[in-house]
Design a protein around this motif. Structure first.
Motif, PDB file in Angstrom:
ATOM      1  N   GLU A  52      -9.554 -40.442  18.145  1.00  0.00           N
ATOM      2  CA  GLU A  52     -10.876 -41.618  17.785  1.00  0.00           C
ATOM      3  C   GLU A  52     -10.740 -41.529  15.766  1.00  0.00           C
ATOM      4  O   GLU A  52     -10.777 -42.217  15.283  1.00  0.00           O
ATOM      5  N   ASP A  53     -11.041 -39.534  15.853  1.00  0.00           N
ATOM      6  CA  ASP A  53     -11.455 -39.264  15.034  1.00  0.00           C
ATOM      7  C   ASP A  53     -10.359 -39.798  13.627  1.00  0.00           C
ATOM      8  O   ASP A  53     -10.085 -40.113  12.834  1.00  0.00           O
ATOM      9  N   GLU A  54      -8.832 -39.499  14.095  1.00  0.00           N
ATOM     10  CA  GLU A  54      -8.212 -39.892  12.776  1.00  0.00           C
ATOM     11  C   GLU A  54      -7.510 -41.111  13.468  1.00  0.00           C
ATOM     12  O   GLU A  54      -7.563 -41.882  11.149  1.00  0.00           O
ATOM     13  N   ALA A  55      -7.803 -42.057  13.711  1.00  0.00           N
ATOM     14  CA  ALA A  55      -7.875 -43.696  13.607  1.00  0.00           C
ATOM     15  C   ALA A  55      -9.671 -44.004  12.199  1.00  0.00           C
ATOM     16  O   ALA A  55      -8.640 -45.139  11.371  1.00  0.00           O
ATOM     17  N   LEU A  56     -10.002 -42.991  12.981  1.00  0.00           N
ATOM     18  CA  LEU A  56     -11.231 -43.961  12.057  1.00  0.00           C
ATOM     19  C   LEU A  56     -11.577 -43.603  10.865  1.00  0.00           C
ATOM     20  O   LEU A  56     -11.653 -44.080   9.945  1.00  0.00           O
ATOM     21  N   ALA A  57     -11.127 -41.951  10.335  1.00  0.00           N
ATOM     22  CA  ALA A  57     -10.836 -41.471   9.156  1.00  0.00           C
ATOM     23  C   ALA A  57      -9.717 -42.229   8.395  1.00  0.00           C
ATOM     24  O   ALA A  57      -9.462 -42.740   7.387  1.00  0.00           O
ATOM     25  N   LYS A  58      -8.826 -42.630   8.886  1.00  0.00           N
ATOM     26  CA  LYS A  58      -7.100 -43.757   8.847  1.00  0.00           C
ATOM     27  C   LYS A  58      -8.412 -44.978   7.730  1.00  0.00           C
ATOM     28  O   LYS A  58      -8.067 -46.106   7.033  1.00  0.00           O
ATOM     29  N   ALA A  59      -8.818 -45.660   8.482  1.00  0.00           N
ATOM     30  CA  ALA A  59      -9.634 -46.778   8.548  1.00  0.00           C
ATOM     31  C   ALA A  59     -10.903 -46.650   7.288  1.00  0.00           C
ATOM     32  O   ALA A  59     -10.755 -47.842   6.172  1.00  0.00           O
ATOM     33  N   GLN A  60     -11.166 -45.842   7.875  1.00  0.00           N
ATOM     34  CA  GLN A  60     -12.324 -44.717   5.752  1.00  0.00           C
ATOM     35  C   GLN A  60     -11.500 -45.411   5.337  1.00  0.00           C
ATOM     36  O   GLN A  60     -11.661 -46.093   4.019  1.00  0.00           O
ATOM     37  N   ILE A  61     -10.320 -44.574   5.014  1.00  0.00           N
ATOM     38  CA  ILE A  61      -9.134 -44.558   3.881  1.00  0.00           C
ATOM     39  C   ILE A  61      -9.054 -45.702   3.654  1.00  0.00           C
ATOM     40  O   ILE A  61      -8.560 -45.651   2.124  1.00  0.00           O
ATOM     41  N   GLU A  62      -8.833 -46.202   4.057  1.00  0.00           N
ATOM     42  CA  GLU A  62      -7.961 -47.694   3.404  1.00  0.00           C
ATOM     43  C   GLU A  62      -9.301 -49.011   3.104  1.00  0.00           C
ATOM     44  O   GLU A  62      -8.538 -49.562   2.334  1.00  0.00           O
ATOM     45  N   ALA A  63     -10.143 -48.532   3.865  1.00  0.00           N
ATOM     46  CA  ALA A  63     -11.164 -49.435   3.056  1.00  0.00           C
ATOM     47  C   ALA A  63     -12.010 -49.179   1.850  1.00  0.00           C
ATOM     48  O   ALA A  63     -12.229 -49.384   1.007  1.00  0.00           O
ATOM     49  N   LEU A  64     -11.881 -47.698   1.543  1.00  0.00           N
ATOM     50  CA  LEU A  64     -11.790 -46.692   0.734  1.00  0.00           C
ATOM     51  C   LEU A  64     -10.981 -46.845  -1.331  1.00  0.00           C
ATOM     52  O   LEU A  64     -11.651 -47.392  -2.192  1.00  0.00           O
ATOM     53  N   GLU A  65      -9.407 -48.146  -0.460  1.00  0.00           N
ATOM     54  CA  GLU A  65      -8.521 -47.891  -1.772  1.00  0.00           C
ATOM     55  C   GLU A  65      -8.720 -49.199  -1.620  1.00  0.00           C
ATOM     56  O   GLU A  65      -8.535 -49.847  -2.687  1.00  0.00           O
ATOM     57  N   THR A  66      -9.520 -50.270  -0.772  1.00  0.00           N
ATOM     58  CA  THR A  66      -9.787 -51.504  -1.103  1.00  0.00           C
ATOM     59  C   THR A  66     -10.786 -51.710  -2.349  1.00  0.00           C
ATOM     60  O   THR A  66     -10.207 -52.419  -2.905  1.00  0.00           O
ATOM     61  N   GLU A  67     -11.351 -50.665  -2.081  1.00  0.00           N
ATOM     62  CA  GLU A  67     -12.731 -50.663  -3.111  1.00  0.00           C
ATOM     63  C   GLU A  67     -12.669 -50.345  -4.843  1.00  0.00           C
ATOM     64  O   GLU A  67     -12.628 -51.367  -5.663  1.00  0.00           O
ATOM     65  N   LEU A  68     -11.793 -49.157  -3.918  1.00  0.00           N
ATOM     66  CA  LEU A  68     -11.239 -48.766  -5.395  1.00  0.00           C
ATOM     67  C   LEU A  68     -10.057 -49.541  -6.963  1.00  0.00           C
ATOM     68  O   LEU A  68     -10.214 -49.397  -7.821  1.00  0.00           O
ATOM     69  N   SER A  69      -9.424 -50.153  -5.674  1.00  0.00           N
ATOM     70  CA  SER A  69      -8.709 -51.349  -6.129  1.00  0.00           C
ATOM     71  C   SER A  69      -9.485 -51.853  -7.413  1.00  0.00           C
ATOM     72  O   SER A  69      -8.864 -52.370  -8.180  1.00  0.00           O
ATOM     73  N   SER A  70     -10.285 -52.483  -6.300  1.00  0.00           N
ATOM     74  CA  SER A  70     -10.888 -53.340  -7.355  1.00  0.00           C
ATOM     75  C   SER A  70     -11.836 -53.077  -8.423  1.00  0.00           C
ATOM     76  O   SER A  70     -12.565 -53.738  -8.728  1.00  0.00           O
ATOM     77  N   ASN A  71     -12.386 -52.106  -7.998  1.00  0.00           N
ATOM     78  CA  ASN A  71     -13.525 -51.459  -8.491  1.00  0.00           C
ATOM     79  C   ASN A  71     -13.751 -50.215  -8.750  1.00  0.00           C
ATOM     80  O   ASN A  71     -13.667 -49.156  -8.154  1.00  0.00           O
ATOM     81  N   GLN A  72     -12.772 -49.664  -9.781  1.00  0.00           N
ATOM     82  CA  GLN A  72     -12.557 -48.448 -10.790  1.00  0.00           C
ATOM     83  C   GLN A  72     -13.832 -47.159 -11.270  1.00  0.00           C
ATOM     84  O   GLN A  72     -13.942 -45.877 -11.354  1.00  0.00           O
ATOM     85  N   LEU A  73     -15.082 -47.902 -11.168  1.00  0.00           N
ATOM     86  CA  LEU A  73     -16.703 -47.592 -11.626  1.00  0.00           C
ATOM     87  C   LEU A  73     -16.867 -47.242 -10.845  1.00  0.00           C
ATOM     88  O   LEU A  73     -18.053 -46.696 -10.575  1.00  0.00           O
ATOM     89  N   ASN A  74     -16.706 -46.958  -9.202  1.00  0.00           N
ATOM     90  CA  ASN A  74     -17.318 -46.736  -8.297  1.00  0.00           C
ATOM     91  C   ASN A  74     -17.236 -45.611  -8.298  1.00  0.00           C
ATOM     92  O   ASN A  74     -16.610 -45.064  -7.468  1.00  0.00           O
TER      93      ASN A  74
END
Length: 813
Positions: A52-74
């Motif tokens: 469960e922790d690995e799945a949660l970490a993977k989901a968080q990484i994907e969300a952060l990748e999406t955020e950074l792809s649209s806003n590199q100034l975060n």
């Protein structure tokens, strides 16, 4: 997960090798993993939890990748993304994430230390030596960190074979690195000793490799040998002892400031202590110590824009090395990218250091990616870029490189597209377009383009008078008189704020007088005259509207609007003179206020104007009625001023009698018709003490006039007035006798009082102000016993006439 285990092992080994404050601090995630690694295989529930922790970490990484792809100034997203990737052990993604963050933001020293140790653990080969050294070089350039410098020095001594074997090249490399570390952090009073100790250990290790004969020769060349068995300073040269004592004295002078900085836990208080410490160092004027202290403060408060601004300004004034100043500005803009002034000064520092056009263009483009507090900051950056390009184009070198005016025009056009709507009708936008048009003429040699610049401004800010005036001024300067005249014809009928509409009309007439023909002058006058009349009429209407609104605001809101206005009674005119006089006295009766001070009601009568032909009132609202206003004045603590300069105003009187609050009110008497000062004034004071102080200034000079200052006494006239029998005046001194009048130079008696036993008669032409105690004209003792003439009472007074009777008299005449 093998990569993760390597990172954890690197952290644990680093903790065992570090000493004191150089000890590595692992992340909370890593510490949690190390504590729970022994129990991961104890049960199936732990295995499910890990999944469960690995799945949660993977989901968080994907969300952060999406955020950074649209806003590199975060910034926070970058930090969290790196932490999660380091926990997962994905080395390739981790490297890429760190590189992407460094492009936008500086990393703190701990993040650089983690990055370097991760690379050392993964690539523990000789080929990786240069790449890790580059990481350390990039890290020490971001912030001042003694710990990061110590890691760097330890890595070189441990992994560089030439340094480890004490070869000549290795010793030279290590010493150069130690000297750089001392220059950067050797004066760090709290932690700089760690670098000195490391340097001393390195030199002691080299000393052990030198044989005894060589060491003796070295000691002989340095002077007397050091006596290590004596006291602490025994055997040292006087220069060394003097330097040591001076350094100790300087340390003691700074001990208090170091203690204050180390004890403060609240960031605001600690920053304030740093500012006090910096002020102390500025008083000594040692640039090296001042720079070190700035770097220490910025390492703890990297986003303090005021601190960066002070630091860069100090470097601009003190350091002549453009590269050092440029690097600090680069760091300042990466830490505080929302401050436009830092970007402006960064561009200037790049220009001073003769940076390439690519570097300048890159810094300019990066600055426009951030949000500033005002649009004027954007404009300042645009204009700074234009200034630099203009200066570069003025040199032959840049002309040879292929640069032309198109680059400047593009910057101006971008600024206009970006800021035109937000800076509409502002002086900032006007100045930019004026600058742009001037450069189009002088550098671009394109008059049509200059016209286009002004036309664009007129289209955007056509209601701004200054825009039209600037455009016209340029045309006149270029000798395009007809084009300037066309502009006047376009704008003279526009409505501008304030007096702008009148100003542009007068400006056109003045332009035609100076540059045009007689026909064009007459045409302009013919055009602007009805326009000026229209504007004047509009101004009068606005003024009457404002006066009406002010009058309406003063009306009593409790008054019944349905109540009809009652006509003014003429009962006063019909009364007996004695009764009328008594009634007038009642109107001027005194009133006691709640403080016991006497207030006097002064009657002011406004009489409606009467048409001479029709005899009717010209004011429909007043309609032959007089309206009485009563203005209360407190003469309890009042001074009467005479011989006052006609130029004196309330401010002059208030300053003369003191601005301590004692003066409550100032009333300068003015002429009824000219509204100019009569040289008289009343001044109300707060108490008798201030009044007494004012009376002491009698006969003093104000604006070239010696003032006469007396206490105002409203009862004085009544005390000295007529008492007893009204037909026996007590004081006739106010009226000149014929003999007294003859003594005056160039004066002829115009009215004479003839006094008998008990009778006083006024004769002459000016008999309109006859007191009631004086007999009417033509009355004498021979009239006694005879019936009074028509319209004359027995007392000699004429019967008062009503308004209708006066009107008939005027019509008859």
């Amino acid at each position: 997960m093998a990569e993760t285990e390597k990172l954890d092992e690197a952290q644990s080994s680093g903790e065992e090798e570090a000493r004191g404050k150089n000890q590595d601090q692992s992340t909370p995630d890593a510490r949690n993993r190390s504590h729970s690694s022994g129990s991961d295989s104890d049960s199936d529930s732990d295995s499910d939890s890990d999944s469960e922790d690995e799945a949660l970490a993977k989901a968080q990484i994907e969300a952060l990748e999406t955020e950074l792809s649209s806003n590199q100034l975060n910034y926070d997203a970058h930090v969290q993304y790196i932490k999660l990737l380091r926990k997962e052990g994905d080395i390739e993604k981790l490297r890429k994430a760190r590189e992407e963050m460094v492009v936008e933001f500086p990393m703190n020293p701990e993040m650089w230390r983690e990055w370097a140790k991760d690379e050392i653990t993964i690539s523990a080969r000789t080929e990786a030596l240069s790449s890790v050294e580059k990481l350390y070089e990039r890290g020490v350039s971001d912030y001042l960190s003694v710990s990061l410098w110590c890691d760097y020095l330890n890595f070189v001594q441990e992994h560089d074979i030439s340094v480890r074997e004490c070869s000549a090249a290795g010793i030279s490399k290590a010493r150069n690195l130690f000297e750089r570390a001392l220059t950067a952090a050797g004066l760090h009073i709290a932690e700089g000793h760690r670098i000195w100790e490391s340097y001393r250990e390195f030199e002691e290790a080299i000393f052990l490799t030198i044989d005894e004969m060589e060491s003796g020769a070295w000691e002989a060349s340095q002077g007397s040998p050091i006596d290590i068995t004596g006291g602490e300073l025994d055997g040292l040269s006087p220069n060394v002892v003097s330097a040591y004592e001076k350094a100790l004295e300087m340390l003691n002078a700074r001990a208090h400031f170091e203690e204050q900085v180390s004890q403060k836990d609240v960031d605001s208080e600690k920053l304030q202590e740093y500012m006090v410490y910096l002020k102390f160092e500025h008083s000594f004027g040692d640039p090296a110590r001042i720079q070190i202290l700035y770097e220490r403060a910025l390492a703890e408060f990297p986003v303090s824009s005021d601190l960066w601004s002070d630091y860069t300004q100090y470097l601009d004034k003190t350091f002549k090395t453009a590269r050092i100043v440029k690097d600090v500005y680069s760091r300042a803009t990466r830490n505080c990218p929302w401050v436009g002034q830092l970007w402006v000064r960064y561009l200037l520092s790049l220009e001073r250091s003769n940076s390439s056009e690519e570097e300048l263009s890159s810094a300019f483009e990066r600055s426009l990616r951030y949000s500033f507090s005002s649009y004027d900051e954007y404009l300042n950056i645009y204009l700074t870029r234009v200034d630099g390009l203009r200066r570069r184009l003025s040199t032959s070198l840049q002309k040879e490189s292929g640069m032309d005016f198109v680059v400047i025009r593009n910057v101006f056009q971008r600024a206009s597209d970006h800021l035109a709507q937000d800076l509409k009708n502002t002086d900032s936008l006007l100045h930019m377009h004026s600058y742009w048009a001037r450069l189009e003429i002088n550098m671009g040699k394109d008059l049509t383009a200059a016209h286009g610049v002004w036309e664009g401004l007129i289209k955007n800010s056509g209601s701004m008078l200054e825009a039209w005036q600037g455009y016209i001024a340029m045309l006149i300067e270029m000798g395009q008189i007809n084009e300037a005249r066309s502009l006047y014809k376009r704008c003279y009928s526009k409505r501008f704020p304030g007096t702008g509409s009148e100003d542009i009309c007068h400006s056109w007439v003045r332009f035609e007088r100076e540059y045009g023909s007689l026909e064009s002058f007459d045409a302009s006058v013919q055009k602007v005259t009805p326009r000026l009349q229209e504007l004047q009429l509009f101004a009068l209407q606005q003024e009457s509207t404002n006066i009406g609104a002010a009058t309406d605001g003063k009306e009593n809101p409790k008054k019944n609007t349905r109540e009809k206005r009652k006509p003014v009674s003429n009962s006063t005119d019909e009364l007996h003179p004695a009764k009328r006089r008594k009634d007038m006295d009642q109107k001027f009766k005194t009133h006691e206020n709640d403080k016991g001070h006497t207030r006097y009601a002064v009657e002011v009568t406004e009489v409606a104007e009467v048409d001479n032909k029709t005899g009717e009132s010209s004011n429909k609202e007043k309609d032959d009625h007089s309206h009485k206003k009563y203005v209360p004045f407190d003469d309890q603590c009042t001074a009467f001023i005479s011989n006052l300069s006609l130029e004196a105003n309330e401010g002059d009187l208030r300053n003369f009698f003191g601005a301590d609050g004692g003066v409550l009110d100032i009333r300068i008497l003015t002429d009824k018709f000219t509204k100019k000062s009569r040289g008289l004034a009343y001044i109300d004071f707060a108490d008798n003490a201030h009044l007494a102080a004012a009376l002491e200034k009698n006969k003093r000079t104000l604006l070239g006039k010696r003032l006469s200052i007396l206490k105002s006494d409203p009862h004085q006239g009544r005390k000295k007035g007529v008492t007893g029998n009204a037909n026996k005046p007590k004081n006739l001194g106010a009226v000149d006798s014929p003999e007294a009048s003859k003594g005056r130079r160039g004066s002829q008696p115009r009215s004479i009082i003839k006094a008998g036993k008990d009778d006083v008669q006024l004769t002459g032409r000016n008999t309109f102000a006859v007191p009631r105690i004086v007999k009417a004209l033509g009355w004498n003792d021979s009239n006694r016993g005879k019936p009074p003439a028509k319209g004359v009472t027995e007392e000699g007074d004429e019967t008062p006439k009503s308004n209708d009777e006066f009107r008939k008299m005027f019509l008859k005449n």
